[in-house]
Design a protein around this motif. Structure first.
Motif, PDB file in Angstrom:
ATOM      1  N   THR D  53       0.812  -1.223   0.000  1.00 32.08           N
ATOM      2  CA  THR D  53       0.000   0.000   0.000  1.00 32.08           C
ATOM      3  C   THR D  53       0.844   1.271   0.000  1.00 32.08           C
ATOM      4  O   THR D  53       0.478   2.255  -0.636  1.00 32.08           O
ATOM      5  CB  THR D  53      -0.980   0.017   1.192  1.00 32.08           C
ATOM      6  OG1 THR D  53      -0.253  -0.254   2.394  1.00 32.08           O
ATOM      7  CG2 THR D  53      -2.065  -1.017   1.006  1.00 32.08           C
ATOM      8  N   ILE D  57       0.223   4.149  -2.789  1.00 38.15           N
ATOM      9  CA  ILE D  57      -0.057   5.547  -2.458  1.00 38.15           C
ATOM     10  C   ILE D  57       0.981   6.463  -3.109  1.00 38.15           C
ATOM     11  O   ILE D  57       0.650   7.509  -3.653  1.00 38.15           O
ATOM     12  CB  ILE D  57      -0.112   5.740  -0.922  1.00 38.15           C
ATOM     13  CG1 ILE D  57      -1.283   4.932  -0.332  1.00 38.15           C
ATOM     14  CG2 ILE D  57      -0.240   7.213  -0.556  1.00 38.15           C
ATOM     15  CD1 ILE D  57      -1.231   4.751   1.187  1.00 38.15           C
TER      16      ILE D  57
ATOM     17  N   ILE E  35     -10.262   8.562   5.426  1.00 39.43           N
ATOM     18  CA  ILE E  35      -9.696   7.229   5.169  1.00 39.43           C
ATOM     19  C   ILE E  35      -9.853   6.332   6.395  1.00 39.43           C
ATOM     20  O   ILE E  35     -10.145   5.151   6.264  1.00 39.43           O
ATOM     21  CB  ILE E  35      -8.207   7.346   4.779  1.00 39.43           C
ATOM     22  CG1 ILE E  35      -8.044   8.344   3.623  1.00 39.43           C
ATOM     23  CG2 ILE E  35      -7.668   5.976   4.345  1.00 39.43           C
ATOM     24  CD1 ILE E  35      -6.625   8.780   3.403  1.00 39.43           C
TER      25      ILE E  35
ATOM     26  N   ALA F  28      -7.944  10.008  -5.867  1.00 38.11           N
ATOM     27  CA  ALA F  28      -6.858   9.276  -5.204  1.00 38.11           C
ATOM     28  C   ALA F  28      -7.160   7.777  -5.184  1.00 38.11           C
ATOM     29  O   ALA F  28      -6.296   6.948  -5.499  1.00 38.11           O
ATOM     30  CB  ALA F  28      -6.655   9.807  -3.783  1.00 38.11           C
ATOM     31  N   ARG F  29      -8.398   7.449  -4.863  1.00 35.40           N
ATOM     32  CA  ARG F  29      -8.775   6.027  -4.823  1.00 35.40           C
ATOM     33  C   ARG F  29      -8.738   5.393  -6.204  1.00 35.40           C
ATOM     34  O   ARG F  29      -8.315   4.233  -6.354  1.00 35.40           O
ATOM     35  CB  ARG F  29     -10.178   5.880  -4.217  1.00 35.40           C
ATOM     36  CG  ARG F  29     -10.174   6.150  -2.710  1.00 35.40           C
ATOM     37  CD  ARG F  29     -11.509   5.794  -2.067  1.00 35.40           C
ATOM     38  NE  ARG F  29     -11.355   5.845  -0.602  1.00 35.40           N
ATOM     39  CZ  ARG F  29     -12.219   6.403   0.243  1.00 35.40           C
ATOM     40  NH1 ARG F  29     -13.338   6.936  -0.194  1.00 35.40           N
ATOM     41  NH2 ARG F  29     -11.976   6.401   1.543  1.00 35.40           N
ATOM     42  N   GLN F  55       1.046   5.907   6.299  1.00 37.51           N
ATOM     43  CA  GLN F  55       0.303   5.754   5.053  1.00 37.51           C
ATOM     44  C   GLN F  55      -0.941   6.647   5.012  1.00 37.51           C
ATOM     45  O   GLN F  55      -1.324   7.128   3.952  1.00 37.51           O
ATOM     46  CB  GLN F  55      -0.058   4.287   4.837  1.00 37.51           C
ATOM     47  CG  GLN F  55       1.201   3.445   4.631  1.00 37.51           C
ATOM     48  CD  GLN F  55       0.902   2.027   4.231  1.00 37.51           C
ATOM     49  OE1 GLN F  55       0.049   1.770   3.394  1.00 37.51           O
ATOM     50  NE2 GLN F  55       1.603   1.086   4.835  1.00 37.51           N
ATOM     51  N   SER F  59      -1.524   9.355   2.141  1.00 33.83           N
ATOM     52  CA  SER F  59      -2.793   9.444   1.416  1.00 33.83           C
ATOM     53  C   SER F  59      -3.337  10.871   1.460  1.00 33.83           C
ATOM     54  O   SER F  59      -3.871  11.375   0.461  1.00 33.83           O
ATOM     55  CB  SER F  59      -3.825   8.504   2.045  1.00 33.83           C
ATOM     56  OG  SER F  59      -3.366   7.168   2.004  1.00 33.83           O
TER      57      SER F  59
END
Lengths: 81, 81, 81, 81, 81, 81
Positions: D53, D57, E35, F28-29, F55, F59
């Motif tokens: 992940t 990202i 998120i 972003a997703r 993370q 993000s």
């Protein structure tokens, strides 16, 4: 102490794009100097990061960002606009 | 030594967007060369980071940032504006 | 608490590019202070990151980004435009 | 070799924002290809980073940056401005 | 669920640069909340990252980026332009 | 396959700043979905990164960058300019 520091940035204007790159590198270095003002420690640290590719790439990112600002300030060194 | 360096950036203007990409890659590489001037060490390091995806992605980030500047300088290669 | 904080940014305008750099460093520090408001803890942490090149470079990236904003606000300190 | 590469970026102009996103993704991938030109190695690496992940990202960050440039080039796909 | 969320951003306009900084910090926090919507988990996580300088610096980078947008929206709080 | 993908970005224009934030999160997703198209794997990965502050912050950086583009496209939602 910050105030007694040398004025390392009299202007963002440079004669050429290449001098703009050199200024970008200088600004990146001066930022590091502002946080770690001990030149002896910086010298020691330098040997380490100059052989660590992740850190070399991160340094190149800082230079790219500083150069954006300098290039804008110089109108991309275009003589007529 | 910095001053004796070749002038690798005579201009930010390129004929095409593709040449702009190539210039962005060149600028990223020159930044790394400015911090690690020993070509032999860079050569050794290269093998490592070219197989490390995190570093490949970080390099792509530098290229994207350099390209922003170059694209702006070239007015996005739009012939009329 | 956030509201009782001192107004550390009355203006983005600075007299010179060098003062703009100093403001960029200040803004970066104030961001860290907003997330970690305990000055004692920040003092302890400082010793660590000032000797960690990866973190020094990341800090330089923050400064470069803040400086972009400040430089734009000041029209790059160009007297005529 | 860089010069013999296909011209993967004839223009920054796209018909729609969605095509602009696709171009941003393509540019990000081409940057990685420029640094690691061996398609076999890239294929192997891909399996790894597509399940990490932090790297996903970081890739999204590259795409966001490339898209900024493309969106500006297309004047945000606004028909009248 | 995203749609039932409070409207935490009615406007990008703030009265002062300092309020702009506060909005930038708020936006950064709201992104993390989008998120990780569980406030209890965020509270636990907060203790960790507020003592991790690398994460403090990364947070400062997010704030700097959000502030760029806010400062542009407010024309850098310049009264005449 | 990329071409058969749904058009998730018909426009960068949103009615409000808050909808602009939501679009930034969506972009972003979608970037992550473009690199890791397997929804099952993404679901598994999500649990991990939503509890990893480094993370989460990364993000938030992507969202901030996407939002810059969206805010510019919408002229910062200023009705008169």
């Amino acid at each position: 102490m910050q105030n007694q520091e040398e004025n390392y940035l009299p202007t963002l204007i440079t004669a050429t794009p290449f001098e703009g790159r050199q200024l970008a590198i200088k600004l990146a270095r001066k930022s590091i100097g502002a946080i770690q003002p001990d030149a002896g420690i910086r010298q020691q640290l330098r040997a380490a990061y100059a052989s660590d590719t992740a850190q070399l790439i991160a340094s190149a990112q800082v230079i790219a960002t500083e150069f954006q600002t300098i290039a804008q300030a110089n109108n991309y060194w275009k003589t007529t606009d």
